[in-house]
Design an enzyme around this catalytic site. Structure first.
Site, PDB file in Angstrom:
ATOM      1  N   ARG A 148      -0.882 -14.477   4.384  1.00 23.16           N
ATOM      2  CA  ARG A 148      -1.623 -13.807   5.467  1.00 23.16           C
ATOM      3  C   ARG A 148      -0.884 -13.929   6.800  1.00 23.16           C
ATOM      4  NH1 ARG A 148      -6.520 -11.672   4.416  1.00 23.16           N
ATOM      5  NH2 ARG A 148      -7.346 -11.833   6.519  1.00 23.16           N
TER       6      ARG A 148
ATOM      7  N   THR B 210      -5.180  -7.735  10.793  1.00 17.66           N
ATOM      8  CA  THR B 210      -5.535  -6.404  10.275  1.00 17.66           C
ATOM      9  C   THR B 210      -5.043  -5.258  11.165  1.00 17.66           C
ATOM     10  OG1 THR B 210      -7.529  -7.462   9.407  1.00 17.66           O
ATOM     11  CG2 THR B 210      -7.487  -5.060   9.383  1.00 17.66           C
TER      12      THR B 210
ATOM     13  N   ARG C  24       2.790  -6.326   9.269  1.00 16.85           N
ATOM     14  CA  ARG C  24       1.941  -5.311   9.898  1.00 16.85           C
ATOM     15  C   ARG C  24       2.393  -5.010  11.329  1.00 16.85           C
ATOM     16  NH1 ARG C  24      -3.884  -7.539   7.593  1.00 16.85           N
ATOM     17  NH2 ARG C  24      -3.904  -6.336   5.672  1.00 16.85           N
TER      18      ARG C  24
ATOM     19  N   LYS D 116       0.839  -1.201   0.000  1.00 18.25           N
ATOM     20  CA  LYS D 116       0.000   0.000   0.000  1.00 18.25           C
ATOM     21  C   LYS D 116       0.883   1.263   0.000  1.00 18.25           C
ATOM     22  CE  LYS D 116      -3.676  -2.331   2.686  1.00 18.25           C
ATOM     23  NZ  LYS D 116      -4.528  -2.203   3.891  1.00 18.25           N
TER      24      LYS D 116
ATOM     25  N   HIS E 137      -1.860  -5.435   1.679  1.00 18.69           N
ATOM     26  CA  HIS E 137      -3.126  -6.150   1.574  1.00 18.69           C
ATOM     27  C   HIS E 137      -2.800  -7.568   1.142  1.00 18.69           C
ATOM     28  CE1 HIS E 137      -7.118  -7.370   0.255  1.00 18.69           C
ATOM     29  NE2 HIS E 137      -6.533  -7.826  -0.832  1.00 18.69           N
TER      30      HIS E 137
ATOM     31  N   PHE F  80     -15.019   3.542   8.413  1.00 16.91           N
ATOM     32  CA  PHE F  80     -13.680   3.892   7.915  1.00 16.91           C
ATOM     33  C   PHE F  80     -13.558   3.743   6.399  1.00 16.91           C
ATOM     34  CE2 PHE F  80     -13.697  -0.505   9.428  1.00 16.91           C
ATOM     35  CZ  PHE F  80     -13.220  -1.198   8.329  1.00 16.91           C
TER      36      PHE F  80
HETATM   37  P1  ADP Z   1      -7.677  -7.090   5.752  1.00 14.60           P
HETATM   38  O1  ADP Z   1      -6.932  -6.003   5.001  1.00 14.60           O
HETATM   39  O2  ADP Z   1      -6.876  -7.607   6.931  1.00 14.60           O
HETATM   40  O3  ADP Z   1      -8.195  -8.201   4.861  1.00 14.60           O
HETATM   41  P2  ADP Z   1     -10.309  -5.763   5.859  1.00 14.60           P
HETATM   42  O4  ADP Z   1     -10.586  -6.212   4.447  1.00 14.60           O
HETATM   43  O5  ADP Z   1     -11.373  -5.978   6.893  1.00 14.60           O
HETATM   44  O6  ADP Z   1      -8.951  -6.401   6.440  1.00 14.60           O
HETATM   45  O7  ADP Z   1     -10.009  -4.177   5.855  1.00 14.60           O
HETATM   46  C1  ADP Z   1      -9.355  -3.545   4.809  1.00 14.60           C
HETATM   47  C2  ADP Z   1      -8.458  -2.454   5.334  1.00 14.60           C
HETATM   48  O8  ADP Z   1      -9.252  -1.442   6.005  1.00 14.60           O
HETATM   49  C3  ADP Z   1      -7.480  -2.918   6.405  1.00 14.60           C
HETATM   50  O9  ADP Z   1      -6.326  -3.536   5.867  1.00 14.60           O
HETATM   51  C4  ADP Z   1      -7.169  -1.627   7.140  1.00 14.60           C
HETATM   52  O10 ADP Z   1      -6.240  -0.799   6.401  1.00 14.60           O
HETATM   53  C5  ADP Z   1      -8.549  -0.928   7.145  1.00 14.60           C
HETATM   54  N1  ADP Z   1      -9.341  -1.284   8.354  1.00 14.60           N
HETATM   55  C6  ADP Z   1      -9.967  -2.460   8.589  1.00 14.60           C
HETATM   56  N2  ADP Z   1     -10.633  -2.449   9.771  1.00 14.60           N
HETATM   57  C7  ADP Z   1     -10.417  -1.211  10.287  1.00 14.60           C
HETATM   58  C8  ADP Z   1     -10.844  -0.558  11.505  1.00 14.60           C
HETATM   59  N3  ADP Z   1     -11.636  -1.176  12.390  1.00 14.60           N
HETATM   60  N4  ADP Z   1     -10.431   0.694  11.714  1.00 14.60           N
HETATM   61  C9  ADP Z   1      -9.651   1.338  10.836  1.00 14.60           C
HETATM   62  N5  ADP Z   1      -9.207   0.789   9.661  1.00 14.60           N
HETATM   63  C10 ADP Z   1      -9.591  -0.467   9.388  1.00 14.60           C
END
Ligand code: ADP
Length: 166
Positions: free
Chosen positions: A91, A97, A108, A10, A125, A58
């Site tokens: 992962r 996350t 992370r 990212k 991601h 968010f």
């Molecule tokens: P992942 O990237 O671990 O698969 P998600 O698809 O749920 O998780 O979320 C996408 C992205 O949104 C995350 O990588 C993170 O940058 C942001 N994010 C997710 N949950 C939150 C949260 N509760 N508060 C702030 N940012 C979040």
């Protein structure tokens, strides 16, 4: 069984010069890179990528984040890793996350942070399932940009104007 995972480095990862560190961590997984590109993400592309989050508070923040708003380098690196258990392996290396909860040896956990606005700025991601990987890879890549035939393809004749070298 072999499978593909989409990884995005990212804009925070690119802007902080973490590309090499991220590649080093993923190289422990013994996977093959079958597609890679630097990309400037458009709003429609990013909104499709994160469509499952559209009702989250968010959502706007995460869209701006992936588009590179406010970052030194407004681009990201898209990589397809391929091999045995690619999604699970990537992962694990990425970590969970929330960067504060991620294992300290994970990407992370090592390099992520929570911004003052509360956004999880977590460097990478990684696709979360085979279904998501297919959807995401088809969003970010065209068949000709991948060195393996991952999914069924069609051949069409394009009439569009194309940029070529002078
Ligand atoms: P992942 O990237 O671990 O698969 P998600 O698809 O749920 O998780 O979320 C996408 C992205 O949104 C995350 O990588 C993170 O940058 C942001 N994010 C997710 N949950 C939150 C949260 N509760 N508060 C702030 N940012 C979040």
């Amino acid at each position: 069984m072999k499978e593909a995972a989409l990884v995005l480095i990212k804009p925070d990862g690119i802007s902080k010069g973490l590309t090499g560190a991220v590649f080093t961590k993923f190289s422990q997984a013994d996977l093959e890179i079958i597609g890679i590109k630097i990309a400037k993400a458009s709003r429609p592309l990013v909104e499709k990528h994160y469509e499952h989050l559209k009702d989250e508070p968010f959502f706007k923040g995460v869209i701006d984040y992936l588009m590179g708003k406010g970052y030194k380098r407004k681009k990201l690196l898209a990589i397809i890793y391929y091999g045995e258990g690619a999604i699970k392996k990537c992962r694990k290396i990425a970590g969970v996350t929330n960067p504060e909860e991620a294992h300290p040896f994970s990407i992370r956990g090592s390099y992520g942070r929570i911004t003052t606005k509360g956004l999880y700025e977590n460097v990478v991601h990684v696709s979360s399932s085979r279904r998501d990987a297919k959807r995401e890879i088809q969003l970010w890549f065209e068949p000709a940009e991948i060195t393996r035939e991952l999914y069924p393809e069609n051949k069409i004749v394009e009439q569009e104007k194309k940029r070529v070298w002078k």
